[in-house]
Design a protein around this motif. Sequence first.
Motif, PDB file in Angstrom:
ATOM      1  N   GLN A  24       0.924  -1.145   0.052  1.00  0.00           N
ATOM      2  CA  GLN A  24      -0.084   0.071   0.038  1.00  0.00           C
ATOM      3  C   GLN A  24       0.781   1.342   0.173  1.00  0.00           C
ATOM      4  O   GLN A  24       1.842   1.041   0.759  1.00  0.00           O
ATOM      5  CB  GLN A  24      -0.970   0.003   1.198  1.00  0.00           C
ATOM      6  N   ASN A  28      -1.914   7.423  -1.629  1.00  0.00           N
ATOM      7  CA  ASN A  28      -3.307   7.069  -1.996  1.00  0.00           C
ATOM      8  C   ASN A  28      -4.432   7.330  -1.240  1.00  0.00           C
ATOM      9  O   ASN A  28      -4.844   6.410  -0.519  1.00  0.00           O
ATOM     10  CB  ASN A  28      -3.405   5.560  -2.829  1.00  0.00           C
ATOM     11  N   TYR A 143      -7.119   4.533  -0.827  1.00  0.00           N
ATOM     12  CA  TYR A 143      -7.395   3.858  -2.202  1.00  0.00           C
ATOM     13  C   TYR A 143      -5.922   2.848  -2.233  1.00  0.00           C
ATOM     14  O   TYR A 143      -4.849   3.165  -1.658  1.00  0.00           O
ATOM     15  CB  TYR A 143      -7.156   4.637  -3.324  1.00  0.00           C
ATOM     16  N   THR A 144      -6.087   1.950  -3.267  1.00  0.00           N
ATOM     17  CA  THR A 144      -5.243   1.173  -3.588  1.00  0.00           C
ATOM     18  C   THR A 144      -4.473   2.013  -4.929  1.00  0.00           C
ATOM     19  O   THR A 144      -5.049   3.002  -5.187  1.00  0.00           O
ATOM     20  CB  THR A 144      -5.631  -0.259  -4.379  1.00  0.00           C
ATOM     21  N   ASP A 146      -4.321   1.660  -7.769  1.00  0.00           N
ATOM     22  CA  ASP A 146      -5.286   1.687  -9.196  1.00  0.00           C
ATOM     23  C   ASP A 146      -6.786   2.217  -8.672  1.00  0.00           C
ATOM     24  O   ASP A 146      -7.715   1.754  -9.513  1.00  0.00           O
ATOM     25  CB  ASP A 146      -5.372   0.279  -9.759  1.00  0.00           C
ATOM     26  N   ALA A 147      -6.824   2.823  -7.637  1.00  0.00           N
ATOM     27  CA  ALA A 147      -8.085   3.785  -7.252  1.00  0.00           C
ATOM     28  C   ALA A 147      -9.338   2.989  -6.957  1.00  0.00           C
ATOM     29  O   ALA A 147     -10.388   3.212  -6.764  1.00  0.00           O
ATOM     30  CB  ALA A 147      -8.443   4.589  -8.556  1.00  0.00           C
ATOM     31  N   LYS A 148      -8.736   1.810  -6.105  1.00  0.00           N
ATOM     32  CA  LYS A 148     -10.010   0.896  -5.573  1.00  0.00           C
ATOM     33  C   LYS A 148      -9.937   1.332  -4.053  1.00  0.00           C
ATOM     34  O   LYS A 148      -8.883   1.386  -3.517  1.00  0.00           O
ATOM     35  CB  LYS A 148      -9.715  -0.730  -5.950  1.00  0.00           C
ATOM     36  N   MET A 149     -11.015   1.373  -3.382  1.00  0.00           N
ATOM     37  CA  MET A 149     -11.227   1.900  -2.079  1.00  0.00           C
ATOM     38  C   MET A 149     -10.500   0.738  -1.106  1.00  0.00           C
ATOM     39  O   MET A 149     -11.111  -0.512  -1.249  1.00  0.00           O
ATOM     40  CB  MET A 149     -12.342   2.395  -1.491  1.00  0.00           C
ATOM     41  N   VAL A 150      -9.891   1.187  -0.307  1.00  0.00           N
ATOM     42  CA  VAL A 150      -9.287  -0.029   0.623  1.00  0.00           C
ATOM     43  C   VAL A 150     -10.279   0.136   2.035  1.00  0.00           C
ATOM     44  O   VAL A 150     -10.509  -0.803   2.556  1.00  0.00           O
ATOM     45  CB  VAL A 150      -7.901   0.129   1.173  1.00  0.00           C
ATOM     46  N   TYR A 152     -12.218   3.455   5.028  1.00  0.00           N
ATOM     47  CA  TYR A 152     -12.426   4.815   4.928  1.00  0.00           C
ATOM     48  C   TYR A 152     -12.946   5.123   6.313  1.00  0.00           C
ATOM     49  O   TYR A 152     -13.449   4.261   6.846  1.00  0.00           O
ATOM     50  CB  TYR A 152     -13.648   5.428   3.906  1.00  0.00           C
ATOM     51  N   PRO A 192     -14.993  -0.976   2.400  1.00  0.00           N
ATOM     52  CA  PRO A 192     -15.641  -0.485   1.433  1.00  0.00           C
ATOM     53  C   PRO A 192     -17.001  -1.294   1.147  1.00  0.00           C
ATOM     54  O   PRO A 192     -18.049  -0.446   0.866  1.00  0.00           O
ATOM     55  CB  PRO A 192     -14.760  -0.983   0.233  1.00  0.00           C
ATOM     56  N   ASP A 193     -17.034  -2.391   1.595  1.00  0.00           N
ATOM     57  CA  ASP A 193     -18.345  -3.242   1.499  1.00  0.00           C
ATOM     58  C   ASP A 193     -19.498  -2.957   2.489  1.00  0.00           C
ATOM     59  O   ASP A 193     -20.725  -3.664   2.382  1.00  0.00           O
ATOM     60  CB  ASP A 193     -18.329  -4.563   1.186  1.00  0.00           C
TER      61      ASP A 193
END
Length: 195
Positions: A24, A28, A143-144, A146-150, A152, A192-193
Amino acid sequence: MAGIDSLQKGAYHIANNTVEYNPQRKSNFTLVVTGLDNLPRVGSAEDDTENRISDAQNQIIIALKSCDVPKVAIGKSEIKRGNSTIKFAGKPTFDDISFSAYDYIGSDVKDTLLGWQNLAYNSRYDYIGNASSYKKACQLIEYTPDAKMVRYWDITGAWLSNVDTDGFDVDTDDVVTVKATMVFDWAEMHLPDEE
């Protein structure tokens, strides 16, 4: 088997599993502050509708340089009996968050941070603002690459107690930054989920 043992001590497991061991990066992240629309500039009159920052939230996002992660410290309650002490969880306290932003020429990031702080204490009129005006809801998002949420953090009741702008110095080429201290009531981390 000595050969297998030596391989396990090295870093081959990282090279063979780039999904699980992709590191990580600290860079990001973003900080989203809601409720800064149409923010009055410091020094403007209360009825001045022209002297406002319309995109104050975006000013922070674009210029953000660094930000602390919310931390909680849990106090302790002690029960003493005879020669023993038993400890229980006490009241939580959340540390202030420090963040900094680049002061770009032509941007309003410094005015945005000073304007948000000014909602808590207006130096022109010498009054403390209403909490409904200066306390904001924030999200610190990780974020990762490549812009995926880890994950928040929902940050509740945030306001700026201090805004520190760099001074001037003819002997340096350093970039000017604005540092702020954000006080808040509590923060909660989410994946994120989570709904």
